[in-house]
Scaffold this active site. Structure first.
Site, PDB file in Angstrom:
ATOM      1  CB  SER A  95      -0.879   0.040   1.250  1.00  0.00           C
ATOM      2  OG  SER A  95      -0.188   0.657   2.334  1.00  0.00           O
ATOM      3  CG  ASP A  96       1.656   5.757  -1.363  1.00  0.00           C
ATOM      4  OD1 ASP A  96       2.634   5.795  -0.587  1.00  0.00           O
ATOM      5  OD2 ASP A  96       1.545   6.555  -2.315  1.00  0.00           O
ATOM      6  CE1 TYR A  97       3.694   7.590   6.610  1.00  0.00           C
ATOM      7  CE2 TYR A  97       5.693   7.083   5.423  1.00  0.00           C
ATOM      8  CZ  TYR A  97       5.065   7.461   6.585  1.00  0.00           C
ATOM      9  OH  TYR A  97       5.806   7.721   7.699  1.00  0.00           O
TER      10      TYR A  97
END
Ligand code: BGC
Length: 725
Positions: free
Chosen positions: A268-270
């Protein structure tokens, strides 16, 4: 049973979820929240990977906790944004793309991987493959520019570069066959997908575009990355027509895993899983965690949604443990591919021999020079003559920290060569009079007078203008693409004084995107897009200004003349009422021309090359054929030049209206003064297929125009027809 299956069988639920949890250390800050108690989490198996921790000693300490003090001794992997270099910075991605030198794209990724891997980095969150047609969006700087074909070629080169084993440069086939090699790191293709068309260019805003555009423009670079064997993919923060990518089962499971056959890890992104609540599609962390897991996201970067949400989601029946197991197996398989089970410290070898650094700095210097784009040039002001006296002005003349660009990884603030230092080195310390004039931003104009005084004794004025590095990249959208602060005031004062003195002005524009400065293009004698060229910025710029190297960069993105033209790109579709000067009711603005300031592919050199005699064989072809396209190129000047020839097509009559120009490829050639050569390009007829009304690829019989030339300026393209049967 394989080693990792055995391991899975021994894991508790919280250890499994630990493998799916990525926590950030604070050596680099790339998001809004930071992890607390990382060491304790590693010991307890609550974390399976770490981002933003690097340096062989630090990584060793953390890795030791995992392999010696956690119950199952599973090694961590360490991720970092090695986007355009680690300690040695290459030009920012958009700038490097402007070189259109595919071997260079691969080489810089390889060197970045070698450098980062010595210091414990196993994974880079790169390449960024988001096509952008809106330079207001700050992340335009990180990607391939406006064209999907460029995105595809970039994807392949970067994946090979990051993941390829040493010595495998240019090797055919899937990269990363030997991802366990200590010099290889896992690449992450990001941000999947269609992050670039955020509404009005505003960072993190919603995306709502047609399925056709998603498939034709935004998916292909990711398909190329998957086909090249990319180890991981990161979904975009954004939604697509209401469904956030992090929860988008159709895109992640349907497209990425099923249709493209991606078997690697989805990271996932941050904090993106947590943000599903803010998007308004999840009530709480457990719903968010369930949505992401079911969509196919394996690793939760910094939301702690899996850690806190998945146990609840299991209890509530939102997910099954077998679904968690499948994700854990993918993570363990990646650790195995990276060779971490056999030697968890394999990427912690520490400092390299100095020869490696020298080689890398030379490459960075060449990359910096090759990424410069000479936008305008009048009156032969360049290259600078030997013995010339220069007034070096502007806030970016002596700004080595800014030269690094948007993702600085482990590069130190003082490690980049600025323009002042390099020009003094090239021309002699007394040949350069320096005055900044103004800051990059702010309203202080008190330095302008000194800048004007510095012009008095100069033979040429070099004006270094532009953005600060932090004005592009993530969370750096700009609505007005002008020069910030009072730089326009400085530039206009200098241009006026230069006109009185009869002194030519060369402007260097530092930016992560095209800037809307038509007045500068009119008044300066030469303007170069310098972007942010990295560690060897000044040296590469001096090489081009002094003529040691000829400028050869080309624009990977159309350069607007007004912000109101955005989005503007060469692959626009035709209008039913195309612009006609003598007809009011045609597609136009009342106040601005339809044409960009500079088209895609634009870039001058110190010689003006001539193209002629475009021919193609066969002229009648079927779906399985390959076209051979040939064109003569001549350099009538005395200086050598590197020419880039683009091949476009135009399908004027099809069941679905095709763009006015479609890029199909390019070739580069070096030509000495007075030399000529035949340039050959190949085009598989399959590349002329397009998505029909049912969004399935189709081959349609009929005539297609092939166009070859130095940019998307149609008036200067050579053209010929082929008949598809
Ligand atoms: C960015 C990613 C980056 C990640 C980790 C996010 O904010 O969108 O591109 O890889 O942070 O630093």
């Amino acid at each position: 049973m394989s080693r990792i299956e055995v391991l899975l069988g021994r894991m508790t639920l919280s250890e499994k979820i630990g493998q799916l949890t990525m926590s950030a250390a604070d050596q680099a800050v790339t998001g809004p929240v930071l992890a607390q108690g990382l060491a304790a989490d590693v010991r307890s198996g609550a974390v399976g990977s770490v981002l933003n921790l690097y340096g062989s000693d630090r990584v060793r300490v953390m890795q030791r906790l995992a392999v010696e003090e956690s119950r199952l001794h599973i090694p961590l992997f360490f991720g970092l944004d090695v986007i355009h270099g680690y300690r040695t910075l290459f030009p920012v991605p958009l700038a490097e793309v402007a070189s259109f030198d595919v071997a260079l794209w691969e080489q810089t990724a390889r060197e970045a991987a070698l450098e980062a891997a010595r210091e414990g980095v196993d994974m880079t969150f790169a390449p960024m493959l988001d096509v952008s047609r809106d330079p207001r969006w700050g992340r335009t700087v990180e990607g391939p520019g406006e064209d999907p074909v460029v995105g595809c070629v970039l994807a392949r080169a970067k994946v090979r570069g990051f993941q390829g084993a040493p010595g495998a440069l240019g090797a055919a086939g899937r990269a990363g066959a030997d991802l366990a090699s200590p010099g290889a790191i896992a690449a992450v293709a990001k941000h999947f997908c269609a992050y670039g068309p955020v509404q009005a260019g505003r960072e993190y805003a919603s995306v709502d575009i047609s399925e056709r555009t998603v498939r034709e423009v935004h998916l292909p670079p990711f398909a190329a990355a998957v086909d090249s064997g990319v180890a991981a993919v990161m979904p975009a923060f954004t939604d697509l027509a209401g469904l956030p990518m992090t929860a988008n089962r159709e895109m992640l499971q349907g497209w990425l895993r099923e249709r493209l056959g991606f078997t690697g890890v989805i990271v996932s992104d941050y904090n993106a899983i947590g943000e599903l609540m803010a998007h308004g599609v999840a009530r709480d962390r457990s719903e968010a965690a369930a949505l992401a897991l079911l969509a196919g996201v394996d690793v939760d970067m910094m939301a702690d949604a899996y850690r806190h949400g998945l146990p609840v989601a299991l209890d509530r029946g939102l997910v099954r443990e077998t679904q968690i197991d499948a994700a854990v197996l993918r993570v363990l398989a990646l650790k195995e591919r990276l060779g971490l089970f056999d030697d968890p410290y394999r990427r912690c070898q520490g400092p390299e021999p100095s020869t490696a650094l020298t080689r890398r700095r030379l490459l960075a210097r060449r990359a910096a020079a090759q990424s410069l784009v000479l936008l305008t040039h009048r009156g032969e002001v360049l290259p600078l003559r030997a013995g010339v006296r220069v007034a070096l002005l502007g806030p970016l003349a002596d700004a080595s920290a800014e030269m690094r660009g948007c993702w600085t990884a482990a590069a130190d603030e003082h490690g980049s060569v600025g323009v002042l230092e390099a020009l003094q080195g090239a021309l002699g310390p007394d040949a350069v009079a320096h005055a900044p004039g103004t800051g990059i931003s702010g309203a202080d104009t008190s330095g302008i007078a000194a800048a004007l005084r510095a012009c008095e004794d100069a033979d040429v004025i070099v004006l270094c203008l532009g953005e600060a590095a932090a004005m592009s990249g993530e969370a750096a959208s700009r609505a007005e693409l002008q020069l910030p602060g009072c730089q326009r005031e400085l530039a206009l004062a200098v241009l006026a004084r230069a006109a009185e003195l009869g002194t030519p002005v060369v402007a260097l524009l530092f930016s992560g995107r095209p800037l809307v400065v038509p007045w500068l293009f009119e008044q300066a004698d030469a303007v170069l897009a310098a972007w942010f060229p990295g560690s060897e910025a000044g040296a590469g710029i001096a090489d081009v200004l002094t003529g040691r190297l000829a400028p050869s960069g080309r624009l990977p993105i159309s350069w607007p003349r007004s912000g109101g033209q955005i989005p503007i790109f060469h692959a626009e579709r035709p209008s039913g009422r195309p612009f006609a000067a003598n007809n009011h009711y045609t597609s136009r603005y009342l106040d601005v021309s339809n044409e960009p300031q500079f088209p895609f592919g634009h870039g001058l050199s110190y010689a003006c090359l001539e193209h002629s005699n475009l021919r193609v064989t066969p002229t009648q072809c079927g779906e399985g054929d390959t076209l051979q396209v040939r064109v003569e190129v001549r350099n009538p000047g005395v200086r050598a030049a590197r020419e880039t020839l683009f091949l476009f097509t135009r399908d004027r009559l099809a069941s679905i209206a095709r763009p006015l120009l479609e890029l199909k490829g390019w070739r580069q050639i070096e030509l000495a003064g007075g030399a000529q050569a035949t340039v050959e390009l190949q085009l598989a007829v399959r590349e002329l297929r397009f998505l029909g009304a049912d969004l399935q690829p189709r081959h349609e019989a009929g005539e297609v125009e092939l166009l070859v030339g130095a940019s998307a300026d149609r008036s200067r393209l050579l053209s010929t027809m082929v008949r598809l049967i």
